[in-house]
Design a protein around this motif. Structure first.
Motif, PDB file in Angstrom:
ATOM      1  N   UNK A   1      -8.926  22.554  45.349  1.00 56.81           N
ATOM      2  CA  UNK A   1      -9.316  23.558  44.369  1.00 56.81           C
ATOM      3  C   UNK A   1      -9.798  22.912  43.071  1.00 56.81           C
ATOM      4  N   UNK A   2      -9.200  21.780  42.721  1.00 57.19           N
ATOM      5  CA  UNK A   2      -9.652  21.071  41.528  1.00 57.19           C
ATOM      6  C   UNK A   2     -11.077  20.556  41.716  1.00 57.19           C
ATOM      7  N   UNK A   3     -11.350  20.034  42.906  1.00 55.36           N
ATOM      8  CA  UNK A   3     -12.705  19.536  43.177  1.00 55.36           C
ATOM      9  C   UNK A   3     -13.727  20.666  43.189  1.00 55.36           C
ATOM     10  N   UNK A   4     -13.374  21.793  43.815  1.00 62.66           N
ATOM     11  CA  UNK A   4     -14.316  22.922  43.815  1.00 62.66           C
ATOM     12  C   UNK A   4     -14.525  23.447  42.396  1.00 62.66           C
ATOM     13  N   UNK A   5     -13.452  23.398  41.582  1.00 61.97           N
ATOM     14  CA  UNK A   5     -13.593  23.805  40.183  1.00 61.97           C
ATOM     15  C   UNK A   5     -14.547  22.886  39.430  1.00 61.97           C
ATOM     16  N   UNK A   6     -14.462  21.582  39.711  1.00 63.03           N
ATOM     17  CA  UNK A   6     -15.376  20.630  39.069  1.00 63.03           C
ATOM     18  C   UNK A   6     -16.816  20.870  39.511  1.00 63.03           C
ATOM     19  N   UNK A   7     -16.997  21.156  40.805  1.00 65.13           N
ATOM     20  CA  UNK A   7     -18.349  21.442  41.298  1.00 65.13           C
ATOM     21  C   UNK A   7     -18.922  22.690  40.635  1.00 65.13           C
ATOM     22  N   UNK A   8     -18.085  23.687  40.424  1.00 67.08           N
ATOM     23  CA  UNK A   8     -18.550  24.897  39.763  1.00 67.08           C
ATOM     24  C   UNK A   8     -18.881  24.641  38.303  1.00 67.08           C
ATOM     25  N   UNK A   9     -18.101  23.796  37.658  1.00 67.87           N
ATOM     26  CA  UNK A   9     -18.395  23.450  36.263  1.00 67.87           C
ATOM     27  C   UNK A   9     -19.744  22.756  36.148  1.00 67.87           C
ATOM     28  N   UNK A  10     -20.010  21.829  37.062  1.00 69.40           N
ATOM     29  CA  UNK A  10     -21.298  21.117  37.059  1.00 69.40           C
ATOM     30  C   UNK A  10     -22.444  22.093  37.288  1.00 69.40           C
ATOM     31  N   UNK A  11     -22.254  23.015  38.238  1.00 67.99           N
ATOM     32  CA  UNK A  11     -23.308  23.989  38.538  1.00 67.99           C
ATOM     33  C   UNK A  11     -23.529  24.933  37.362  1.00 67.99           C
ATOM     34  N   UNK A  12     -22.443  25.315  36.682  1.00 67.45           N
ATOM     35  CA  UNK A  12     -22.584  26.172  35.507  1.00 67.45           C
ATOM     36  C   UNK A  12     -23.359  25.464  34.398  1.00 67.45           C
ATOM     37  N   UNK A  13     -23.107  24.169  34.232  1.00 68.24           N
ATOM     38  CA  UNK A  13     -23.845  23.411  33.225  1.00 68.24           C
ATOM     39  C   UNK A  13     -25.334  23.367  33.554  1.00 68.24           C
TER      40      UNK A  13
ATOM     41  N   UNK B   1     -23.724  25.543  66.337  1.00 67.44           N
ATOM     42  CA  UNK B   1     -23.325  25.831  64.963  1.00 67.44           C
ATOM     43  C   UNK B   1     -23.099  24.547  64.170  1.00 67.44           C
ATOM     44  N   UNK B   2     -23.105  24.718  62.832  1.00 65.28           N
ATOM     45  CA  UNK B   2     -22.741  23.645  61.911  1.00 65.28           C
ATOM     46  C   UNK B   2     -21.792  24.216  60.862  1.00 65.28           C
ATOM     47  N   UNK B   3     -21.009  23.333  60.267  1.00 66.15           N
ATOM     48  CA  UNK B   3     -20.218  23.717  59.098  1.00 66.15           C
ATOM     49  C   UNK B   3     -21.083  23.569  57.857  1.00 66.15           C
ATOM     50  N   UNK B   4     -20.993  24.530  56.954  1.00 64.24           N
ATOM     51  CA  UNK B   4     -21.645  24.434  55.645  1.00 64.24           C
ATOM     52  C   UNK B   4     -20.585  24.762  54.599  1.00 64.24           C
ATOM     53  N   UNK B   5     -20.038  23.701  54.000  1.00 63.18           N
ATOM     54  CA  UNK B   5     -18.916  23.841  53.072  1.00 63.18           C
ATOM     55  C   UNK B   5     -19.185  23.030  51.806  1.00 63.18           C
ATOM     56  N   UNK B   6     -18.437  23.359  50.763  1.00 67.73           N
ATOM     57  CA  UNK B   6     -18.574  22.588  49.519  1.00 67.73           C
ATOM     58  C   UNK B   6     -18.108  21.151  49.721  1.00 67.73           C
ATOM     59  N   UNK B   7     -17.063  20.999  50.507  1.00 68.26           N
ATOM     60  CA  UNK B   7     -16.541  19.667  50.827  1.00 68.26           C
ATOM     61  C   UNK B   7     -16.273  19.614  52.320  1.00 68.26           C
ATOM     62  N   UNK B   8     -16.365  18.436  52.887  1.00 70.68           N
ATOM     63  CA  UNK B   8     -16.153  18.296  54.326  1.00 70.68           C
ATOM     64  C   UNK B   8     -14.755  18.728  54.753  1.00 70.68           C
ATOM     65  N   UNK B   9     -13.765  18.528  53.864  1.00 73.92           N
ATOM     66  CA  UNK B   9     -12.386  18.884  54.221  1.00 73.92           C
ATOM     67  C   UNK B   9     -12.225  20.375  54.482  1.00 73.92           C
ATOM     68  N   UNK B  10     -13.069  21.195  53.849  1.00 70.03           N
ATOM     69  CA  UNK B  10     -12.938  22.644  53.985  1.00 70.03           C
ATOM     70  C   UNK B  10     -13.332  23.152  55.365  1.00 70.03           C
TER      71      UNK B  10
END
Length: 411
Positions: free
Chosen positions: A341-353, A233-242
Motif C-alpha cells: 500500500x505504501x508503494x501504491x501510494x507513492x505511485x499515486x503521488x508521482x502520477x498526481x504530480x 490472459x495477462x495480469x495488468x497490475x501496479x506491481x507484479x506482487x499484486x
C-alpha cells in the motif's frame, strides 16, 4: 459546361421518368378531369411513385420496430438472468428498479434502447452492483452506418458506438458481518480508503491494447504473462506482487477454469480505485476516485454467456467477501501488506504530480493564448483608430536608435 450537363443528366432522366408516369393524365384538360368523377380519376392516375414512398416509410418503420425489439429482447434476457442470480444466489435484498403498483423488476432504458442499466444493493461486504449494457442503435440503421463511416475515415471524430459491451461494476463497502446478529464493524470507511488502494487486473490478450487505451487505470499498470492463469490472459497490475490477489481470495483452480471457459467472452476483470478517464487536475482525481471492481464482457447472447457472466460476478463478490473478512476479523495476515500500500501510494503521488504539472502547463498555455488574443484585439482597435501606423513608426525609430548606439559602442 459539358461536365455540368453530365452531372445533371442522371437527375434529369429521373425527373423525366417521374413526369412520364402521369403524362397522359396531366395532359387532359381540367374540364375533362372534372367530368371524369372521383372514381375514374383515381383509376386513371398512376400511383406508382406514391406507393414507392409509402413502401419506403413502411420499410423504415419495420426496421425501427425490428431493431427496437431485438435490443429489448437482449436486454430482457440479460437482466432477467442477472436479477434472479443476484437475488436468489447472492442474497441481495434489493435488485433492480420497481414501478409503483407493480412487482416487476425492471431496468432503466435510455437513448432509444441503446443504454440499459440496473443495480443491486443490500448485502454484507458489497455496497452495490451496477450492471450496464450498451447495444448498437439497431432501430436506426442509417445513423449507425453513417457514424461507422465517419469513424473509418475520421478516427478522431469516431463515436463511442463502435462496439457492444456489458459492464458490471461491483463496489465494496468495507463492512463484514458473520451473521444477522453480529455487530457491524465501525472502521468500514477507514478500510475502504486505506486497504482498497491498488490496481489488480486480469485482461484478455485480444483486447489488451484497446483496454489500456480506453481505461486510464489500466494505462498505469504493468503487463505480466504468467503460468498461473490461462494463456489467453495477462495480469495488468501496479506491481507484479499484486497479481497474486486473485488467487489469495479465490480458489485458483475454479478461477482458471472460469477464465478458460470465458476466453471468447470476457474482456477484463479489474480491481481499482482510480478513475476510468484521465483527470484534468488533482481535484478531479480526488473527486473521481472510487473503490470498485470493473467486469467488462461482450453482450451475452446465449444461456452459456449468461451463466458465465453470473459466475464471474460471483467470483468478484467472493474475493471481496474474503478480503473484507480478513481485514475485519484479522484472523490471518492480509495479502495486501502495508508495504504494498505504501508503494501504491507513492505511485499515486508521482502520477498526481504529473497531472498537476500538465494542468499548470495547460493553464500557462491558455494564459499565453489569451494574452495573444488581447494583443490582436488591441492592434485591431489601433488600426481602426489610425494609431497603429504611428505606433509602428515610433517602434521602428526606437529600434533604429538602438542599432546606431550599438554600432557606436563597437567603434
Amino acid at each position: 459546361m459539358n461536365q455540368t450537363n453530365g452531372t445533371a443528366s442522371p437527375l434529369s432522366v429521373v425527373l423525366e421518368y417521374m413526369n412520364s408516369l402521369n403524362r397522359n393524365y396531366t395532359s387532359l384538360p381540367a374540364e375533362e378531369r372534372v367530368a371524369m368523377g372521383f372514381v375514374r380519376r383515381v383509376q386513371s392516375y398512376n400511383w406508382t411513385l406514391e406507393l414507392v414512398f409509402v413502401g419506403i416509410v413502411v420499410f423504415m418503420i419495420g426496421l425501427y420496430k425490428y431493431g427496437t425489439s431485438a435490443n429489448v429482447s437482449r436486454a430482457n434476457k440479460l437482466f432477467d438472468s442477472v436479477h434472479a442470480f443476484l437475488r436468489d444466489e447472492l442474497s441481495f435484498s434489493r435488485v433492480g428498479f420497481t414501478v409503483p403498483g407493480s412487482k416487476d423488476i425492471i431496468y432503466m432504458d435510455q437513448h432509444l434502447h441503446t443504454w440499459m442499466t440496473s443495480f443491486a444493493t443490500g448485502r454484507s461486504c458489497i455496497d452495490c452492483i451496477n450492471v450496464n449494457l450498451h447495444l448498437f442503435p439497431r432501430n436506426n440503421p442509417l445513423s449507425m452506418f453513417l457514424e461507422n463511416v465517419v469513424g473509418w475515415y475520421f478516427p478522431i471524430l469516431a463515436f463511442d458506438i463502435d462496439n457492444e459491451f456489458c459492464e458490471v461494476i461491483v463496489r465494496p463497502n468495507g463492512v463484514y458481518v458473520a451473521s444477522e446478529a453480529a455487530n457491524v464493524n465501525s472502521n468500514a470507511k477507514e478500510l475502504l480508503t486505506g486497504s482498497f488502494k491498488f490496481i489488480a487486473s486480469i485482461v484478455n490478450k485480444r483486447v489488451m491494447n484497446q483496454s489500456r487505451h480506453d481505461n486510464y487505470y489500466l494505462a498505469l499498470t504493468h503487463t505480466t504473462d504468467s503460468d498461473e492463469i490461462p494463456e489467453e490472459y495477462v495480469y495488468m497490475c501496479e506491481m507484479n506482487q499484486l497479481s497474486g490477489f486473485f488467487g489469495a481470495y479465490s480458489k485458483q483452480g475454479a478461477l482458471n477454469e472460469l477464465l478458460k471457459q470465458a476466453s471468447d467472452f470476457l474482456d477484463f476483470i479489474s480491481f481499482t480505485d482510480l478513475p476510468g478517464e484521465k483527470p484534468e487536475n488533482v481535484s478531479v482525481w480526488n473527486a473521481t476516485r472510487l473503490q470498485r471492481c470493473v467486469i467488462r464482457t461482450k453482450v451475452p447472447t446465449s444461456k452459456r454467456d449468461l451463466d458465465l457472466l453470473n459466475r464471474i460476478i460471483a467470483l468478484v463478490v467472493e474475493i471481496y467477501d474474503n478480503y473484507t473478512r480478513v481485514l475485519v476479523q484479522k484472523s490471518e495476515p492480509a495479502f495486501i501488506t502495508a508495504d504494498m500500500l505504501k508503494k501504491t501510494g507513492n505511485l499515486r503521488t508521482i502520477e498526481q504530480e504529473k497531472i498537476a504539472k500538465a494542468a499548470r502547463e495547460a493553464a500557462l498555455a491558455a494564459e499565453k493564448e489569451n494574452q495573444k488574443d488581447i494583443e490582436r484585439e488591441k492592434r485591431r482597435n489601433l488600426k481602426k483608430s489610425g494609431e497603429l501606423e504611428k505606433l509602428d513608426k515610433k517602434m521602428k525609430e526606437k529600434r533604429e536608435r538602438r542599432q546606431r548606439n550599438k554600432q557606436k559602442v563597437r567603434m
